[in-house]
Motif scaffolding. Structure first.
Motif, PDB file in Angstrom:
ATOM      1  N   THR A 108       0.821  -1.204   0.000  1.00 42.09           N
ATOM      2  CA  THR A 108       0.000   0.000   0.000  1.00 42.09           C
ATOM      3  C   THR A 108       0.858   1.259   0.000  1.00 42.09           C
ATOM      4  O   THR A 108       0.356   2.355   0.172  1.00 42.09           O
ATOM      5  CB  THR A 108      -0.929   0.023   1.224  1.00 42.09           C
ATOM      6  OG1 THR A 108      -0.142  -0.102   2.411  1.00 42.09           O
ATOM      7  CG2 THR A 108      -1.933  -1.114   1.159  1.00 42.09           C
ATOM      8  N   TYR A 126      -6.205   7.946  -0.372  1.00 46.27           N
ATOM      9  CA  TYR A 126      -5.312   7.526  -1.454  1.00 46.27           C
ATOM     10  C   TYR A 126      -4.929   8.714  -2.315  1.00 46.27           C
ATOM     11  O   TYR A 126      -5.739   9.622  -2.539  1.00 46.27           O
ATOM     12  CB  TYR A 126      -5.981   6.457  -2.331  1.00 46.27           C
ATOM     13  CG  TYR A 126      -4.985   5.666  -3.152  1.00 46.27           C
ATOM     14  CD1 TYR A 126      -4.205   4.684  -2.568  1.00 46.27           C
ATOM     15  CD2 TYR A 126      -4.803   5.941  -4.500  1.00 46.27           C
ATOM     16  CE1 TYR A 126      -3.274   3.977  -3.295  1.00 46.27           C
ATOM     17  CE2 TYR A 126      -3.874   5.237  -5.239  1.00 46.27           C
ATOM     18  CZ  TYR A 126      -3.115   4.251  -4.634  1.00 46.27           C
ATOM     19  OH  TYR A 126      -2.185   3.567  -5.364  1.00 46.27           O
ATOM     20  N   THR A 157      -4.016   4.212 -12.924  1.00 47.65           N
ATOM     21  CA  THR A 157      -4.355   3.320 -11.824  1.00 47.65           C
ATOM     22  C   THR A 157      -5.633   2.564 -12.145  1.00 47.65           C
ATOM     23  O   THR A 157      -6.644   3.173 -12.516  1.00 47.65           O
ATOM     24  CB  THR A 157      -4.559   4.107 -10.518  1.00 47.65           C
ATOM     25  OG1 THR A 157      -3.399   4.890 -10.244  1.00 47.65           O
ATOM     26  CG2 THR A 157      -4.818   3.163  -9.345  1.00 47.65           C
ATOM     27  N   LEU A 212      -5.108  -0.815  -7.599  1.00 46.82           N
ATOM     28  CA  LEU A 212      -5.550  -0.553  -6.233  1.00 46.82           C
ATOM     29  C   LEU A 212      -6.707  -1.503  -5.928  1.00 46.82           C
ATOM     30  O   LEU A 212      -7.708  -1.512  -6.641  1.00 46.82           O
ATOM     31  CB  LEU A 212      -6.009   0.907  -6.107  1.00 46.82           C
ATOM     32  CG  LEU A 212      -6.605   1.338  -4.765  1.00 46.82           C
ATOM     33  CD1 LEU A 212      -5.521   1.301  -3.681  1.00 46.82           C
ATOM     34  CD2 LEU A 212      -7.198   2.735  -4.874  1.00 46.82           C
ATOM     35  N   VAL A 244      -9.306   0.067   1.448  1.00 49.73           N
ATOM     36  CA  VAL A 244      -8.151  -0.258   0.610  1.00 49.73           C
ATOM     37  C   VAL A 244      -7.518  -1.526   1.160  1.00 49.73           C
ATOM     38  O   VAL A 244      -7.094  -1.578   2.320  1.00 49.73           O
ATOM     39  CB  VAL A 244      -7.129   0.891   0.595  1.00 49.73           C
ATOM     40  CG1 VAL A 244      -5.869   0.475  -0.158  1.00 49.73           C
ATOM     41  CG2 VAL A 244      -7.732   2.137  -0.051  1.00 49.73           C
ATOM     42  N   SER A 291      -2.241  -2.901  -2.934  1.00 50.38           N
ATOM     43  CA  SER A 291      -1.986  -2.471  -4.309  1.00 50.38           C
ATOM     44  C   SER A 291      -0.883  -3.328  -4.902  1.00 50.38           C
ATOM     45  O   SER A 291      -0.129  -3.988  -4.188  1.00 50.38           O
ATOM     46  CB  SER A 291      -1.600  -0.990  -4.366  1.00 50.38           C
ATOM     47  OG  SER A 291      -0.394  -0.740  -3.666  1.00 50.38           O
TER      48      SER A 291
END
Length: 255
Positions: A3, A43, A51, A227, A234, A237
């Motif tokens: 992350t 984020y 992304t 992501l 979250v 990633s």
């Protein structure tokens, strides 16, 4: 998965991110009770980055895109586009910001069937009160490989061609951030590769920021970073993952 987001090579140190989500929550209320679609998402989307946002069904990925683009208001938290807070804007100012600073491509092409390809692409400029120049409209049509189709109408085009018109329409304003929600969901593999290559070029050549929601690991592999969301949070990633690595990460989330 990690992350921790490295500084993107297109970013100058100290420069604000193209898009910042800070503590975003979104709660939908109904007779059945409250549903937390997002539960404190923070984020940074750096300038010139691509992304992909992925997650199981109900993970909050489409809600994240809608809040980030000002199409829906978060329950709490802050969305900053290039340093401008969306929460403090009137609906008129927010509409103006979306037209001038954001581009949108969805699974549904949302073209006006009565307009030619040329006029569909020129429409965003007209909506901002600008008179589109013929050369800039033709330039963006050439960019998406539709230089000879300006006079056609959407019904005369394939699905992949219609999506390229939608991308040209989004590119004509030179948006700072380009939002794509399942842009290849209705296309075959050949058309999908063409669309994803165009989005990749938007970051590599024009330095635009692309945020794409997708369920497809092959599509996500075109992005620099994936992501992952799970239950409105979250979950991690993955940088420059292969389709196989992305699919494996998704499988872990769905267990």
């Amino acid at each position: 998965m990690t992350t921790t987001a490295p500084i993107h090579p297109n970013v100058h140190v100290g420069e604000p991110p193209a898009l910042l989500l800070d503590g975003i929550t979104k709660t939908y209320r109904s007779k059945a009770g409250a549903v937390d679609a997002l539960r404190g998402v923070t984020y940074h989307f750096h300038r010139g980055s691509f992304t992909a946002v992925m997650g199981p069904s109900g993970s909050g990925k489409s809600t994240l895109l809608q809040c980030a683009a000002g199409l829906d208001k978060p329950t709490t938290g802050t969305v900053l586009l290039g340093g401008t807070g969306l929460h403090g804007l009137s609906e008129v100012a927010l509409t103006k910001l979306r037209r001038e600073q954001m581009g949108f491509v969805f699974q549904a092409y949302n073209l006006l069937p009565s307009l030619t390809v040329y006029d569909n692409v020129a429409l965003p400029l007209r909506l901002t009160g600008k008179r589109p120049r013929r050369d800039e409209v033709h330039q963006v049509l050439d960019q998406v490989g539709l230089g000879g189709m300006a006079r056609r109408r959407p019904a005369e085009l394939s699905g992949g061609q219609q999506q390229r018109v939608a991308i040209a329409r989004a590119l004509i304003t030179r948006p700072a951030v380009f939002f794509a929600d399942e842009p290849t969901g209705a296309l075959d593999s050949t058309a999908s590769r063409q669309i994803l290559s165009l989005l990749r070029e938007a970051t590599d050549r024009a330095g635009q920021t692309v945020v794409m929601v997708t369920h497809d690991p092959v599509a996500a592999a075109y992005a620099e970073r994936v992501l992952f969301l799970s239950d409105g949070l979250v979950a991690g990633s993955l940088d420059r993952g292969t389709p196989q690595q992305i699919a494996a990460a998704m499988s872990d989330l769905e267990r």
